[in-house]
Design an enzyme around this catalytic site. Structure first.
Site, short mmCIF file in Angstrom:
data_model
loop_
_atom_site.label_atom_id
_atom_site.label_comp_id
_atom_site.label_asym_id
_atom_site.label_seq_id
_atom_site.Cartn_x
_atom_site.Cartn_y
_atom_site.Cartn_z
N ASP A 1 2.15 -12.49 19.63
CA ASP A 1 1.97 -12.85 18.22
C ASP A 1 0.53 -12.58 17.76
OD1 ASP A 1 2.73 -13.75 15.78
OD2 ASP A 1 2.62 -15.88 16.29
N HIS B 1 0.74 -3.69 14.68
CA HIS B 1 1.80 -3.56 15.69
C HIS B 1 1.49 -2.42 16.65
CE1 HIS B 1 4.03 -6.68 13.80
NE2 HIS B 1 4.33 -6.00 12.72
N LEU C 1 7.41 -4.11 40.03
CA LEU C 1 7.28 -5.12 38.97
C LEU C 1 8.50 -5.00 38.06
CD1 LEU C 1 5.10 -7.05 37.26
CD2 LEU C 1 5.01 -5.02 35.82
#
Ligand code: IPE
Ligand code: MG
Length: 233
Positions: A2, A19, A113
């Site tokens: 955020d 973004h 991962l």
């Protein structure tokens, strides 16, 4: 993840630029997590509620998802990263849906991962779908256990999250992994996502290492009944 919009606003840029800057943060954060031995990293990129944002902003986020895969898939695959998707793939536009599906398929045997991309994800919908799938399979009411629901969530087979980080100064979880994070440690930071760098990862993990996790139990299994009785009255 955020704070992209505020990061852009503070620089006189468009939200879409925020973004984009946020998308560039992903790679270094992933790398730092890998260095610390994190085995599963889940990124909340787009919530089911985010469809309510202006069309142009939604489009810019969806395209960033596409660009992220196009730019990084080879490198992630070579590094042994297993990509997974959490959420509803069907409602995503074809240009993203196909890419995500292919990336997931291509990296499925990687094990260095696990990178969960929560994209068009909602925690409550995740639970509802798990229960619906139990009902569809005719599972008896008494067999609808926590384990049975857990096994049908988008995160099936993965460990529960140990640490949940929210950037951007808000102290809520906004429908993210609501079932899975029941015992997670929460870490809230004012850092805006595009500013969340390796140092911020370190700070979050140091704070996590200081937390005492008891999972509803008492520390060290102390038994008050076995304490010496109080003398006097
Ligand atoms: C990114 O931050 C979250 C996404 C939906 C990609 P925001 O867009 O919510 O940024 P702020 O909260 O407006 O700063
Ligand atoms: Mg926000």
């Amino acid at each position: 993840m955020d704070g992209n919009g505020r990061w852009a606003q503070a620089r006189g840029l468009r939200r879409a630029d925020g973004h984009r800057a946020g998308a560039e943060t992903i790679r270094p954060v992933m790398e730092r997590c890998g260095q610390h031995g994190v085995e599963v990293l889940t990124l909340f990129g787009f919530s089911t509620e985010n469809w309510g944002r202006p069309h142009t902003e939604v489009q810019s986020i969806l395209k960033l998802g596409r660009d992220f895969i196009d730019t990084h898939l080879d490198e992630l695959d070579a590094a042994g990263v297993q990509l997974r998707h959490l959420g509803d793939l069907d409602r995503l536009p074809g240009f993203l849906r196909g890419r995500v599906a292919r990336a997931v398929e291509r990296t499925r045997d990687n094990s260095k991962l696990i990178l969960n991309l929560a994209f068009n994800y909602g925690g409550r919908a995740d639970i509802v779908e798990a229960v619906q799938s139990l009902i569809r399979d005719g599972v008896a009411a008494e067999d609808v256990t926590e384990e049975a629901i857990t096994a049908r969530l988008a995160t099936a087979g993965l460990p529960e999250p140990d640490l949940l980080i929210r950037t951007g100064g808000e102290t809520r979880i906004s429908n993210f992994l609501v079932w899975q994070a029941a015992y997670a440690e929460y870490y809230f930071t004012d850092a805006l996502w595009p500013d969340f760098d390796a140092g911020e990862v370190d700070a979050a993990l140091i704070e996590f290492s200081r937390r005492q996790r008891r999972f509803g139990l008492v520390p060290n299994g102390d038994d008050e009944e076995s304490l010496p009785a109080e003398s006097g009255s």
